[in-house]
Design a protein around this motif. Sequence first.
Motif: not given
Length: 87
Positions: A67-84
């Motif tokens: 959850e922490q990794v995903i939140e950091l990703l959303k915060k720091e790189c919101p323009e990257l479209h990740a598929k989970i």
Amino acid sequence: MKGVCMFCERRELHIEFPLLSKAELEKLFAFEKSLVAKGISFDTGYHITSRTRDWELDWSLKGATREQVIELLKKECPELHAKIKFP
């Protein structure tokens, strides 16, 4: 319910970053380096033919929760479209 979280610790979590441009890939690599500097590590890979970067947030994850990794990703790189995905 005590001890229940969004992601079960025993399940693998696979994150893909498909069709990254050179600039997007450089931003993702810089973000990954910032995670390592914070003591966060996990397995990663890259598929040359599909130009897809992938992360495995499984037993290899150290220094943070999924959850922490995903939140950091959303915060720091919101323009990257990740598929989970759960494999």
